[in-house]
Design an enzyme around this catalytic site. Structure first.
Site, short mmCIF file in Angstrom:
data_model
loop_
_atom_site.label_atom_id
_atom_site.label_comp_id
_atom_site.label_asym_id
_atom_site.label_seq_id
_atom_site.Cartn_x
_atom_site.Cartn_y
_atom_site.Cartn_z
N ASP A 67 0.56 -1.10 -0.06
CA ASP A 67 -0.27 -0.29 0.19
C ASP A 67 1.31 1.58 -0.18
OD1 ASP A 67 1.06 -0.13 2.30
OD2 ASP A 67 -0.79 -0.90 3.49
N ASP A 136 -7.26 -2.64 13.50
CA ASP A 136 -8.86 -3.03 13.42
C ASP A 136 -8.91 -4.36 12.60
OD1 ASP A 136 -7.68 -2.22 11.42
OD2 ASP A 136 -9.10 0.03 10.74
N HIS A 138 -6.84 -4.34 9.66
CA HIS A 138 -6.89 -4.47 7.67
C HIS A 138 -5.41 -5.27 7.98
CE1 HIS A 138 -4.62 0.09 9.79
NE2 HIS A 138 -4.19 -1.11 9.26
N GLU A 143 -9.30 -2.09 5.47
CA GLU A 143 -10.21 -1.65 6.42
C GLU A 143 -11.79 -1.97 7.18
OE1 GLU A 143 -9.11 0.20 8.21
OE2 GLU A 143 -7.94 2.31 8.15
#
Ligand code: GLP
Length: 243
Positions: A67, A136, A138, A143
């Site tokens: 990313d 979370d 990810h 996400e």
């Protein structure tokens, strides 16, 4: 899924580096899928050390990163390209033209996403993908969502991720709100997955991802469906995984 309990962060880093080193030794032209964050830094330190000592040769390898923040160019010291160059590329004998990170400066998200997918395909796919995990759940910047995203795409970062990643920036306001990320489909197409996890703050999400329901609300849980996954984690991260 193989779950390997490492003694501590250093041990996790060495074990992960051994697996990546074996991959490059067995197949010098490997395509390595790489990750950012604080977790892989120790792994990159080991690879750099072994390359310097002549035990590892990256001259034929290629890398593709998961990313990149949208809007940041390679020279921006908060960009993931800059991070990779600092922690790995500049310390190993890899050809810089074979190191790839999504281009955060591309204004057209659909075009950049397509280009990155095609690039990965043209390299012959990812041999082994290194992954960290966000609080979370990810992976990359995928996400929590109501569905699993397929290919590389542009995402809006959640408040939790902006909060977690602000430590690298002067303030939360400076954290970009969007990023390009390989999709869940891109990640799952890698021939092997190698996830590294460290710290007690990751214990809940580790248990949810490795032993909980496979759901796009916990994007990392998808790795339960991959046929060749190795997870290396320290005792704190594994403390809530029932085994
Ligand atoms: C970022 C990256 C992820 C990484 C995560 C965890 O959000 N996009 O790829 O896994 O951070 O980072 P850390 O290892 O610092 O906890």
């Amino acid at each position: 899924m193989r779950i390997i309990e490492a003694k501590d962060y250093q041990d996790m880093s060495r074990k992960a580096a051994h697996i990546l080193a074996a991959q490059v030794t067995l197949k010098p032209e490997s395509v390595l899928g790489l990750a950012t964050g604080s977790t892989p830094i120790g792994t990159y330190d080991c690879l750099a050390e072994w390359c310097k000592s002549g035990d590892l040769d990256f001259s034929k390898a290629a890398t593709v990163n998961l990313d990149e923040y949208r809007g940041l160019d390679h020279d921006n010291d908060q960009s993931y390209y800059y991070f990779m160059n600092k922690h790995l590329y500049s310390r190993i004998n890899i050809d810089p033209s074979r190191t790839h990170v999504p281009d955060g400066t591309q204004p057209d998200p659909a075009k950049e996403s397509r280009r990155y997918e095609e690039l990965i395909r043209s390299l012959g796919g990812v041999d082994i993908q290194l992954l960290g995990i966000g609080h979370d759940g990810h992976i990359g910047f995928n996400e929590p969502n109501s569905f699993f995203d397929g290919d590389t795409h542009c995402v809006d970062l959640t408040e939790m991720t902006i909060e977690a990643n602000k430590r690298f920036f002067a303030s939360a306001d400076e954290v970009p709100r969007q990023a390009y990320t390989m999709g869940i489909g891109t990640i799952m197409r890698a021939r092997k997955l190698l996830m590294i996890i460290s710290g007690e703050d990751k214990a809940d999400i580790t248990a949810a991802a490795l032993c909980g329901e496979v759901t796009p609300q916990v994007p990392a849980s998808i790795i339960q469906f991959h046929p060749d996954v190795t997870v290396i984690a320290d005792p704190a991260a594994l403390s809530k995984v029932k085994r």
